[in-house]
Design a protein around this motif. Structure first.
Motif, PDB file in Angstrom:
ATOM      1  N   ARG A  14       0.831  -1.211   0.000  1.00 13.25           N
ATOM      2  CA  ARG A  14       0.000   0.000   0.000  1.00 13.25           C
ATOM      3  C   ARG A  14       0.868   1.264   0.000  1.00 13.25           C
ATOM      4  O   ARG A  14       0.559   2.241  -0.679  1.00 13.25           O
ATOM      5  N   ALA A  15       1.952   1.246   0.766  1.00 15.81           N
ATOM      6  CA  ALA A  15       2.853   2.412   0.819  1.00 15.81           C
ATOM      7  C   ALA A  15       3.480   2.663  -0.545  1.00 15.81           C
ATOM      8  O   ALA A  15       3.544   3.809  -1.005  1.00 15.81           O
ATOM      9  N   LEU A  20       3.704   5.788  -5.587  1.00 18.19           N
ATOM     10  CA  LEU A  20       3.774   5.740  -7.049  1.00 18.19           C
ATOM     11  C   LEU A  20       2.533   6.303  -7.715  1.00 18.19           C
ATOM     12  O   LEU A  20       2.607   6.859  -8.805  1.00 18.19           O
ATOM     13  N   GLY A  21       1.399   6.165  -7.053  1.00 19.49           N
ATOM     14  CA  GLY A  21       0.142   6.505  -7.689  1.00 19.49           C
ATOM     15  C   GLY A  21      -0.294   7.943  -7.562  1.00 19.49           C
ATOM     16  O   GLY A  21      -1.261   8.350  -8.168  1.00 19.49           O
ATOM     17  N   TYR A  34       7.367   6.442   3.751  1.00 17.75           N
ATOM     18  CA  TYR A  34       8.833   6.337   3.757  1.00 17.75           C
ATOM     19  C   TYR A  34       9.348   5.697   5.047  1.00 17.75           C
ATOM     20  O   TYR A  34      10.335   4.956   5.014  1.00 17.75           O
ATOM     21  N   ARG A  35       8.704   5.965   6.177  1.00 11.78           N
ATOM     22  CA  ARG A  35       9.117   5.329   7.435  1.00 11.78           C
ATOM     23  C   ARG A  35       9.010   3.810   7.315  1.00 11.78           C
ATOM     24  O   ARG A  35       9.915   3.082   7.710  1.00 11.78           O
ATOM     25  N   LEU A  36       7.909   3.355   6.788  1.00  7.39           N
ATOM     26  CA  LEU A  36       7.704   1.912   6.628  1.00  7.39           C
ATOM     27  C   LEU A  36       8.673   1.332   5.601  1.00  7.39           C
ATOM     28  O   LEU A  36       9.329   0.321   5.858  1.00  7.39           O
ATOM     29  N   LEU A  37       8.776   1.975   4.465  1.00 11.51           N
ATOM     30  CA  LEU A  37       9.612   1.444   3.388  1.00 11.51           C
ATOM     31  C   LEU A  37      11.100   1.500   3.728  1.00 11.51           C
ATOM     32  O   LEU A  37      11.871   0.649   3.274  1.00 11.51           O
TER      33      LEU A  37
END
Length: 140
Positions: A14-15, A20-21, A34-37
């Motif tokens: 989802r992130a 991207l979307g 960005y924290r998650l990725l």
């Protein structure tokens, strides 16, 4: 330890899709993504996280120096965690450190601001204009 062992893969997807979307994703959502990725793919996302945190501190929390300072500390931490071989690591580290120093100085924490100034000097840089330093980087 594998960073993805405790990661919600649906949240990661989802992130990525959110980033991207949409060219107009709010900063709050960019930072969350960005924290998650950055946990899953630090090489690709730590630089973006650092810049997004700086922008978030400046645009959304200029009125609240405590939150802005915490965001800039997190931005600096992300820059410090970047891989040593990352081409723009030093520039991003200097920008994040200078932004953190600037806000420390503004909030009256002169001792910590002087320590950050000393760290900048050890990196071969002087305090400058963090906003200009950040926006010269190619991660946007």
């Amino acid at each position: 330890m594998n960073h993805t062992a405790n990661t919600d893969h649906d949240a990661v997807l989802r992130a990525r899709v959110a980033l991207l979307g949409s060219g107009t994703l709010p900063l709050r959502q960019q930072v969350a993504a960005y924290r998650l990725l950055a946990e899953v793919t630090p090489l690709a996302y730590l630089p973006r996280l650092s810049i997004a945190l700086y922008d978030y501190s400046r645009q959304e929390f200029a009125h609240d120096p405590r939150i802005a300072l915490a965001l800039r500390a997190e931005s600096l931490d992300a820059a410090r965690r970047m891989h040593a071989l990352e081409p723009e690591r030093l520039e991003l580290l200097v920008a994040a450190l200078d932004a953190y120093r600037e806000l420390l100085d503004t909030t009256g924490d002169t001792e910590a601001a002087e320590a950050a100034t000393g760290e900048l000097a050890s990196l071969g840089h002087r305090p400058g204009l963090p906003d200009q330093r950040f926006h010269r980087l190619a991660y946007h």
